[in-house]
Design a protein around this motif. Structure first.
Motif, PDB file in Angstrom:
ATOM      1  N   ARG A  29       0.830  -1.201   0.000  1.00 28.44           N
ATOM      2  CA  ARG A  29       0.000   0.000   0.000  1.00 28.44           C
ATOM      3  C   ARG A  29       0.870   1.259   0.000  1.00 28.44           C
ATOM      4  NH1 ARG A  29      -5.297   0.901   3.866  1.00 28.44           N
ATOM      5  NH2 ARG A  29      -6.191   2.657   2.703  1.00 28.44           N
ATOM      6  N   CYS A  33       0.823   3.984  -3.181  1.00 28.15           N
ATOM      7  CA  CYS A  33       0.484   5.392  -2.948  1.00 28.15           C
ATOM      8  C   CYS A  33       1.644   6.308  -3.303  1.00 28.15           C
ATOM      9  CB  CYS A  33       0.080   5.589  -1.483  1.00 28.15           C
ATOM     10  SG  CYS A  33      -1.465   4.781  -1.007  1.00 28.15           S
ATOM     11  N   ARG A  36       2.173   6.493  -7.020  1.00 24.95           N
ATOM     12  CA  ARG A  36       1.102   7.281  -7.619  1.00 24.95           C
ATOM     13  C   ARG A  36       1.414   8.777  -7.522  1.00 24.95           C
ATOM     14  NH1 ARG A  36      -3.081   5.553  -4.439  1.00 24.95           N
ATOM     15  NH2 ARG A  36      -3.170   3.655  -5.683  1.00 24.95           N
ATOM     16  N   SER A  88      -3.859   7.688   2.064  1.00 25.88           N
ATOM     17  CA  SER A  88      -4.127   6.964   0.816  1.00 25.88           C
ATOM     18  C   SER A  88      -5.041   7.781  -0.091  1.00 25.88           C
ATOM     19  CB  SER A  88      -4.764   5.610   1.119  1.00 25.88           C
ATOM     20  OG  SER A  88      -3.904   4.787   1.861  1.00 25.88           O
ATOM     21  N   SER A  91      -3.174  10.540  -1.874  1.00 27.91           N
ATOM     22  CA  SER A  91      -2.427  10.128  -3.070  1.00 27.91           C
ATOM     23  C   SER A  91      -3.330  10.119  -4.300  1.00 27.91           C
ATOM     24  CB  SER A  91      -1.787   8.751  -2.856  1.00 27.91           C
ATOM     25  OG  SER A  91      -2.759   7.719  -2.838  1.00 27.91           O
ATOM     26  N   TRP A  92      -4.588   9.703  -4.117  1.00 23.04           N
ATOM     27  CA  TRP A  92      -5.532   9.726  -5.238  1.00 23.04           C
ATOM     28  C   TRP A  92      -5.922  11.153  -5.604  1.00 23.04           C
ATOM     29  CZ3 TRP A  92      -6.194   6.286  -8.691  1.00 23.04           C
ATOM     30  CH2 TRP A  92      -6.084   4.922  -8.394  1.00 23.04           C
TER      31      TRP A  92
END
Length: 258
Positions: A29, A33, A36, A88, A91-92
């Protein structure tokens, strides 16, 4: 989008990865992240995890002479699932619409500085959870009371010892001994008729469950080295708990030895 300087991005990624690792995030994970984020700003990132260190390498695919490599010490603090989820999501957000690294840094610092629950809430809730499990395992009301007190004292000491940066193995041995001995005292005072449940449940708060779950996930995700390191760490900590209980059984006339 103007590409940020590699050093500026590197500083942000190092802080991000260090924070994610410290709060109990499993390796795949963290890797997804962080990669990304790097990709969003036009860079390539590779990570190599070990139990004590994380190697971070950042490269500009348009100019391979521009690269940065860091070896970061892994620090371990209290597991924070809320912060893991928030970072998380960040990061998106960076991948989808945040194109300014300064904005990303402000969001990251805001999330990291969010007010945490006071430590005494953690201690109380942990003790209540231990007491609930003792009831689930067939303990009587006396056992529930004993386990609650043992968990309250043990968790408080564990929190205190961690703040003083004592070796985690010593912490587990001492806390397991104190909690199990409090269970023995409760049995001697005839507060319970389910002594075995009281003894077994008194040290449940020391179960390194997050480490174990993360180790399995790491192995399944092909982070073999990190997964095996975590499993070995779990075995060592469980052995320390067993040593603490054994000391109680040796010093007392607990009927399990009879």
């Amino acid at each position: 989008m103007q590409k940020p300087e590699i050093q500026e991005l590197s500083n942000f990624v190092v802080d991000y990865v260090s924070t994610m690792v410290s709060i109990g995030t499993y390796s795949s994970r963290v890797s997804r992240c962080a990669k990304r984020i790097a990709q969003s700003f036009g860079y390539e990132l590779s990570l190599n995890f070990s139990f004590n260190h994380t190697i971070i390498n950042i490269v500009d695919p348009d100019d391979y002479s521009k690269s940065r490599t860091y070896i970061v010490d892994n620090e371990h603090s209290r597991v924070d699932f809320r912060l893991i989820s928030s970072l998380s999501s960040l990061s998106w957000s960076i991948y989808d619409h945040i194109r300014d690294l300064r904005v990303a840094k402000r969001c990251f610092n805001k999330l990291r500085s969010q007010k945490k629950h006071p430590f005494y809430m953690y201690i109380i809730l942990q003790s209540i959870a231990n007491a609930s499990f003792s009831r689930l395992f067939g303990g009587d009301l006396g056992t529930v009371l004993i386990v609650f007190v043992a968990g309250l004292v043990g968790t408080s000491l564990k929190t205190l010892f961690v703040r003083f940066k004592l070796d985690m193995r010593i912490i587990y041995i001492v806390c397991a001994f104190i909690s199990s001995y409090l269970a023995f005292v409760g049995v001697k005072l005839e507060l319970t008729q389910t002594a075995e449940v009281a003894l077994g449940s008194s040290v449940l708060y020391l179960t390194p469950s997050v480490f174990f779950i993360n180790s399995v996930i790491d192995i399944l995700k092909n982070y073999i080295q990190m997964g095996l390191s975590r499993i070995i760490s779990v075995v060592i900590l469980v052995s320390c708990v067993a040593i603490g209980i054994y000391i109680t059984l040796t010093l007392s006339d607990f009927r399990l030895l009879q």
